[in-house]
Design a protein around this motif. Structure first.
Motif, short mmCIF file in Angstrom:
data_model
loop_
_atom_site.label_atom_id
_atom_site.label_comp_id
_atom_site.label_asym_id
_atom_site.label_seq_id
_atom_site.Cartn_x
_atom_site.Cartn_y
_atom_site.Cartn_z
N MET A 1 13.73 -20.44 -3.90
CA MET A 1 14.96 -21.08 -4.32
C MET A 1 16.17 -20.32 -3.79
O MET A 1 17.17 -20.93 -3.44
CB MET A 1 14.96 -21.18 -5.85
N ILE A 4 16.95 -21.39 -0.30
CA ILE A 4 17.62 -22.69 -0.24
C ILE A 4 19.11 -22.51 -0.54
O ILE A 4 19.96 -23.02 0.18
CB ILE A 4 16.99 -23.70 -1.22
N TYR A 61 14.23 -27.77 1.25
CA TYR A 61 12.78 -27.51 1.24
C TYR A 61 12.16 -27.98 2.56
O TYR A 61 11.27 -27.33 3.10
CB TYR A 61 12.11 -28.22 0.06
N LEU A 64 13.18 -25.30 5.15
CA LEU A 64 12.66 -23.96 4.87
C LEU A 64 11.34 -23.71 5.59
O LEU A 64 10.45 -24.54 5.54
CB LEU A 64 12.46 -23.83 3.36
N ASP A 67 6.39 -23.05 3.17
CA ASP A 67 5.95 -24.29 2.54
C ASP A 67 4.70 -24.05 1.71
O ASP A 67 3.93 -23.12 1.96
CB ASP A 67 5.55 -25.31 3.63
N ASP A 80 3.65 -32.06 1.15
CA ASP A 80 4.48 -31.42 0.14
C ASP A 80 5.95 -31.75 0.33
O ASP A 80 6.68 -31.99 -0.62
CB ASP A 80 4.25 -29.90 0.09
N ASP A 81 6.39 -31.81 1.60
CA ASP A 81 7.77 -32.20 1.89
C ASP A 81 8.03 -33.63 1.41
O ASP A 81 9.08 -33.92 0.83
CB ASP A 81 8.05 -32.11 3.40
N VAL A 84 8.36 -33.71 -2.44
CA VAL A 84 9.65 -33.19 -2.90
C VAL A 84 10.74 -34.23 -2.64
O VAL A 84 11.57 -34.51 -3.50
CB VAL A 84 9.98 -31.84 -2.22
#
Length: 111
Positions: A1, A4, A61, A64, A67, A80-81, A84
């Motif tokens: 976090m 980000i 995310y 980034l 992952d 996962d992307d 999110v």
């Protein structure tokens, strides 16, 4: 976090990282138009701050390099992307307008 938040502080760098990454993978992922519509929504001054922050966190995310599932894994790398992004889009569904989506469609055609 923390990564980000750090990335979002430098909005110009974040924007170029996001758009560069999207261009590299746009043809391989089915939700690239949604990513771009979310980005366009964050750039719209009429978008509420809460919505912008929610979408920017999801887009962060995506950008980034760390992952839950590495993006180089075939078929699974972007799941996962996508999850999110789907959660963020569900949370702010009414804020991404048809105009944002149309701009995204046009931009995707140019990629």
């Amino acid at each position: 976090m923390a990564e980000i938040r750090k990335s979002l502080r430098d909005e110009a760098r974040f924007g170029s990282e996001f758009l560069g990454r999207l261009k590299r993978v746009a043809k391989r992922i089915p939700f690239s138009e949604d990513l771009l519509a979310a980005w366009i929504c964050t750039r719209d001054p009429k978008t509420p701050r809460r919505v912008r922050m929610t979408l920017l966190a999801a887009l962060g995310y995506f950008v980034l390099p760390i992952d839950a599932l590495p993006d180089i894994m075939p078929f699974l790398g972007f799941t996962d992307d996508a999850a999110v992004l789907a959660a963020a889009l569900a949370a702010v569904a009414g804020s991404i307008t048809p105009e944002h989506r149309e701009k995204a469609r046009k931009a995707m055609a140019e990629l």
